[in-house]
Design a protein around this motif. Sequence first.
Motif, PDB file in Angstrom:
ATOM      1  N   SER A  90       0.851  -1.186   0.000  1.00  0.00           N
ATOM      2  CA  SER A  90       0.000   0.000   0.000  1.00  0.00           C
ATOM      3  C   SER A  90       0.888   1.237   0.000  1.00  0.00           C
ATOM      4  O   SER A  90       1.848   1.320   0.769  1.00  0.00           O
ATOM      5  CB  SER A  90      -0.904   0.004   1.239  1.00  0.00           C
ATOM      6  OG  SER A  90      -1.513   1.266   1.419  1.00  0.00           O
ATOM      7  N   VAL A  91       0.564   2.188  -0.878  1.00  0.00           N
ATOM      8  CA  VAL A  91       1.325   3.437  -0.956  1.00  0.00           C
ATOM      9  C   VAL A  91       0.354   4.607  -0.837  1.00  0.00           C
ATOM     10  O   VAL A  91      -0.604   4.706  -1.601  1.00  0.00           O
ATOM     11  CB  VAL A  91       2.091   3.554  -2.295  1.00  0.00           C
ATOM     12  CG1 VAL A  91       2.919   4.839  -2.322  1.00  0.00           C
ATOM     13  CG2 VAL A  91       2.972   2.338  -2.523  1.00  0.00           C
ATOM     14  N   HIS A  92       0.566   5.473   0.164  1.00  0.00           N
ATOM     15  CA  HIS A  92      -0.229   6.684   0.347  1.00  0.00           C
ATOM     16  C   HIS A  92       0.685   7.894   0.228  1.00  0.00           C
ATOM     17  O   HIS A  92       1.750   7.944   0.864  1.00  0.00           O
ATOM     18  CB  HIS A  92      -0.920   6.695   1.723  1.00  0.00           C
ATOM     19  CG  HIS A  92      -2.129   5.827   1.792  1.00  0.00           C
ATOM     20  ND1 HIS A  92      -2.062   4.450   1.826  1.00  0.00           N
ATOM     21  CD2 HIS A  92      -3.457   6.140   1.828  1.00  0.00           C
ATOM     22  CE1 HIS A  92      -3.286   3.944   1.879  1.00  0.00           C
ATOM     23  NE2 HIS A  92      -4.145   4.949   1.878  1.00  0.00           N
ATOM     24  N   VAL A  93       0.264   8.875  -0.577  1.00  0.00           N
ATOM     25  CA  VAL A  93       1.097  10.059  -0.814  1.00  0.00           C
ATOM     26  C   VAL A  93       0.237  11.314  -0.822  1.00  0.00           C
ATOM     27  O   VAL A  93      -0.978  11.259  -1.002  1.00  0.00           O
ATOM     28  CB  VAL A  93       1.854   9.941  -2.156  1.00  0.00           C
ATOM     29  CG1 VAL A  93       2.848   8.792  -2.133  1.00  0.00           C
ATOM     30  CG2 VAL A  93       0.882   9.785  -3.317  1.00  0.00           C
ATOM     31  N   HIS A  94       0.890  12.451  -0.632  1.00  0.00           N
ATOM     32  CA  HIS A  94       0.209  13.752  -0.607  1.00  0.00           C
ATOM     33  C   HIS A  94      -0.047  14.208  -2.044  1.00  0.00           C
ATOM     34  O   HIS A  94       0.892  14.379  -2.830  1.00  0.00           O
ATOM     35  CB  HIS A  94       1.087  14.762   0.127  1.00  0.00           C
ATOM     36  CG  HIS A  94       0.362  15.967   0.618  1.00  0.00           C
ATOM     37  ND1 HIS A  94      -0.273  16.854  -0.229  1.00  0.00           N
ATOM     38  CD2 HIS A  94       0.166  16.447   1.882  1.00  0.00           C
ATOM     39  CE1 HIS A  94      -0.814  17.828   0.484  1.00  0.00           C
ATOM     40  NE2 HIS A  94      -0.569  17.594   1.773  1.00  0.00           N
ATOM     41  N   HIS A  95      -1.329  14.429  -2.375  1.00  0.00           N
ATOM     42  CA  HIS A  95      -1.701  14.733  -3.757  1.00  0.00           C
ATOM     43  C   HIS A  95      -1.218  16.112  -4.212  1.00  0.00           C
ATOM     44  O   HIS A  95      -1.128  16.387  -5.421  1.00  0.00           O
ATOM     45  CB  HIS A  95      -3.221  14.648  -3.910  1.00  0.00           C
ATOM     46  CG  HIS A  95      -3.674  14.155  -5.252  1.00  0.00           C
ATOM     47  ND1 HIS A  95      -2.874  14.192  -6.381  1.00  0.00           N
ATOM     48  CD2 HIS A  95      -4.855  13.621  -5.654  1.00  0.00           C
ATOM     49  CE1 HIS A  95      -3.542  13.695  -7.407  1.00  0.00           C
ATOM     50  NE2 HIS A  95      -4.748  13.339  -7.002  1.00  0.00           N
ATOM     51  N   ALA A  96      -0.888  17.010  -3.282  1.00  0.00           N
ATOM     52  CA  ALA A  96      -0.329  18.300  -3.678  1.00  0.00           C
ATOM     53  C   ALA A  96       1.089  18.152  -4.201  1.00  0.00           C
ATOM     54  O   ALA A  96       1.589  19.028  -4.916  1.00  0.00           O
ATOM     55  CB  ALA A  96      -0.349  19.271  -2.499  1.00  0.00           C
ATOM     56  N   LEU A  97       1.740  17.037  -3.874  1.00  0.00           N
ATOM     57  CA  LEU A  97       3.133  16.846  -4.248  1.00  0.00           C
ATOM     58  C   LEU A  97       3.321  15.895  -5.422  1.00  0.00           C
ATOM     59  O   LEU A  97       4.361  15.930  -6.088  1.00  0.00           O
ATOM     60  CB  LEU A  97       3.931  16.334  -3.041  1.00  0.00           C
ATOM     61  CG  LEU A  97       3.955  17.258  -1.829  1.00  0.00           C
ATOM     62  CD1 LEU A  97       4.750  16.627  -0.690  1.00  0.00           C
ATOM     63  CD2 LEU A  97       4.528  18.622  -2.193  1.00  0.00           C
ATOM     64  N   MET A  98       2.352  15.032  -5.655  1.00  0.00           N
ATOM     65  CA  MET A  98       2.485  14.084  -6.768  1.00  0.00           C
ATOM     66  C   MET A  98       1.132  13.512  -7.146  1.00  0.00           C
ATOM     67  O   MET A  98       0.140  13.673  -6.427  1.00  0.00           O
ATOM     68  CB  MET A  98       3.471  12.969  -6.423  1.00  0.00           C
ATOM     69  CG  MET A  98       2.976  11.988  -5.373  1.00  0.00           C
ATOM     70  SD  MET A  98       4.214  10.719  -5.015  1.00  0.00           S
ATOM     71  CE  MET A  98       5.147  11.527  -3.704  1.00  0.00           C
ATOM     72  N   ASP A  99       1.135  12.813  -8.275  1.00  0.00           N
ATOM     73  CA  ASP A  99      -0.080  12.219  -8.817  1.00  0.00           C
ATOM     74  C   ASP A  99       0.103  10.714  -8.979  1.00  0.00           C
ATOM     75  O   ASP A  99       1.173  10.160  -8.695  1.00  0.00           O
ATOM     76  CB  ASP A  99      -0.413  12.856 -10.169  1.00  0.00           C
ATOM     77  CG  ASP A  99      -0.498  14.370 -10.093  1.00  0.00           C
ATOM     78  OD1 ASP A  99      -1.190  14.872  -9.191  1.00  0.00           O
ATOM     79  OD2 ASP A  99       0.145  15.044 -10.921  1.00  0.00           O
ATOM     80  N   GLY A 100      -0.944  10.067  -9.490  1.00  0.00           N
ATOM     81  CA  GLY A 100      -0.881   8.634  -9.727  1.00  0.00           C
ATOM     82  C   GLY A 100       0.238   8.242 -10.669  1.00  0.00           C
ATOM     83  O   GLY A 100       0.822   7.157 -10.559  1.00  0.00           O
TER      84      GLY A 100
END
Length: 207
Positions: free
Chosen positions: A181-191
Amino acid sequence: MKQQLDINTWARKDHYHFFTQFEEPFFGVCVNVDCTRAYFVSKAYGYSFFLYYLHKAMVAMNLIEPFRYRIIDKEVWVYDHIDPSPTINRPDGTFGFAYFPYHADFKTFATTAGEASERVRNSTGLIPAVSGENVVHCSSMPWIEFTSLSHARSFSFKDSCPKISFGKMTDKEGKKIMPVSVHVHHALMDGYHVGLFLEEFQRNLDI
């Protein structure tokens, strides 16, 4: 070391301003990775399988630049490298947070990570002695073959660190498969960037 990113000239400027307004700006995906070769290589050389695949993940994350972005005081900073901060299980069923300095060389990484893991296993409490913004929050749940995952979040705490979780490895059609599972901040990157990481992670697992 870190350098400030010029948001005004950044191609994702509008995306950054849009997603930083969200109460929950993180998005996540769960995928299966083939860790057949990584598993057998780690066993053949007597390596910790956990440290082996964690290092492979960190090599890939350090290569994909947006994973090294962090939001600090409403500005975006680019770290020259990022370190894993994993949860370490203890014999009494609890866990503690650890901090492993990243090193591109696996044996160097494994030596310091092994020492840090032992300190956590023989201690109580949660918080590591050293940490910072340039970390990736990591966890391993080798008991669960998950297909989705969520994280406990304090929305008042402005966190922008990526989060990666590893699940139970199972044998399927002659391969050893593990959910990630990978969760990231959408302001910093996209899919797109998460896809680049997963591709690079799998490539490293197959080396």
